[in-house]
Design a protein around this motif. Sequence first.
Motif, short mmCIF file in Angstrom:
data_model
loop_
_atom_site.label_atom_id
_atom_site.label_comp_id
_atom_site.label_asym_id
_atom_site.label_seq_id
_atom_site.Cartn_x
_atom_site.Cartn_y
_atom_site.Cartn_z
N TRP A 117 0.82 -1.21 0.00
CA TRP A 117 0.00 0.00 0.00
C TRP A 117 0.85 1.26 0.00
O TRP A 117 0.30 2.36 -0.10
N GLN A 118 2.14 1.13 0.18
CA GLN A 118 2.98 2.30 0.39
C GLN A 118 4.23 2.23 -0.47
O GLN A 118 4.53 1.21 -1.09
N CYS A 119 4.96 3.33 -0.48
CA CYS A 119 6.20 3.40 -1.24
C CYS A 119 7.27 2.53 -0.59
O CYS A 119 7.11 2.04 0.53
N HIS A 120 8.38 2.34 -1.29
CA HIS A 120 9.42 1.44 -0.81
C HIS A 120 10.79 1.94 -1.28
O HIS A 120 10.89 2.84 -2.11
N GLY A 146 3.10 6.25 -14.18
CA GLY A 146 4.54 6.36 -14.13
C GLY A 146 5.08 6.01 -12.75
O GLY A 146 4.67 5.02 -12.14
N THR A 147 6.00 6.84 -12.25
CA THR A 147 6.66 6.58 -10.97
C THR A 147 6.64 7.85 -10.13
O THR A 147 6.94 8.94 -10.63
N HIS A 197 7.12 13.33 -9.38
CA HIS A 197 6.34 12.37 -10.18
C HIS A 197 6.82 12.44 -11.62
O HIS A 197 6.88 13.53 -12.20
N VAL A 198 7.19 11.29 -12.17
CA VAL A 198 7.56 11.20 -13.58
C VAL A 198 6.46 10.43 -14.30
O VAL A 198 6.25 9.24 -14.04
N PRO A 199 5.71 11.09 -15.19
CA PRO A 199 4.64 10.38 -15.91
C PRO A 199 5.21 9.31 -16.82
O PRO A 199 6.35 9.39 -17.29
N HIS A 217 2.96 4.90 -9.84
CA HIS A 217 1.86 5.85 -9.67
C HIS A 217 0.65 5.32 -10.45
O HIS A 217 0.38 5.73 -11.58
N ILE A 218 -0.08 4.40 -9.82
CA ILE A 218 -1.14 3.66 -10.51
C ILE A 218 -2.49 4.20 -10.04
O ILE A 218 -3.08 3.72 -9.07
N ALA A 219 -2.97 5.22 -10.74
CA ALA A 219 -4.23 5.87 -10.38
C ALA A 219 -5.44 5.21 -11.02
O ALA A 219 -6.58 5.51 -10.63
N HIS A 220 -5.22 4.34 -11.99
CA HIS A 220 -6.33 3.68 -12.69
C HIS A 220 -6.10 2.17 -12.70
O HIS A 220 -5.87 1.56 -13.76
N PRO A 221 -6.20 1.52 -11.54
CA PRO A 221 -5.94 0.08 -11.48
C PRO A 221 -6.94 -0.75 -12.27
O PRO A 221 -6.66 -1.91 -12.59
N GLU A 222 -8.09 -0.16 -12.60
CA GLU A 222 -9.07 -0.90 -13.41
C GLU A 222 -8.54 -1.19 -14.81
O GLU A 222 -9.09 -2.05 -15.52
#
Length: 246
Positions: A117-120, A146-147, A197-199, A217-222
């Motif tokens: 759920w979090q960054c690493h 992106g990341t 944030h790098v797209p 950076h996964i804003a659309h997991p669908e």
Amino acid sequence: MSLPLSYPVGHAGRFFNATPRIDEVEVGPGQFCYVVDDALIDPEGLVAWADRHRFEPAEANAYPGRLMDCVPTLEQSLDGFFTHHIRRRLGARRTVGMYARFSLVTLAPAALQPGQWQCHRDRVAIDPALCAASVLYLFRDVRLGGTAFYRPRCTAVQLERMLGDAQALGVAEFSARYGVGPGYMTASNDHFEQTGHVPAAWNRLVFYDGGQFHSGHIAHPELLSDGARHGRLTLNGFFACRRGAS
């Protein structure tokens, strides 16, 4: 497995653009990543090749999807590109080990465990050390993400406790204790501040210090898919390096 792609024979970083444009992007105070667009000479061929091979579930680490080992020729080419164009920019002087793999993010948010759920950070077992990392985006739908880069908002002691609890506690207990729920991390929260944030972009290669907290950076997991042609396919590299003299 053979990899029948075109490349400039004899050039350091074969398979890759011999005259890359490299952009420096700030992703936090004193932190920079290096972005290379049009990185591969034949990205379509690499995606087609990956689509013909089998990805396995990520069982030995916390990656939220499926993985496939990289073939040695491409791995060596990525290492050559890093050595020739990037290593010194990241403050490293010698590479002591590296590996690369293909990755597909596939898990739905509800299937993620607290550690996902979090960054690493990426770690290596040498001292003094720099773990450089790279991600090559091999998908055209930029909505796949992106990341993003982060820094902790808590103390070092609190951070280590939370990271340990993410591995030890169940979903409900971790969520109640830290006020976060299942899902991919895409913004700042009480524990981390997003600093950059790098797209994503087709055939974009990004190098960064793996010791900085980061996450897809996964804003659309669908939109995620388990197929290489339509999913969030990346080639990820990890470089264990000695740091340069300060």
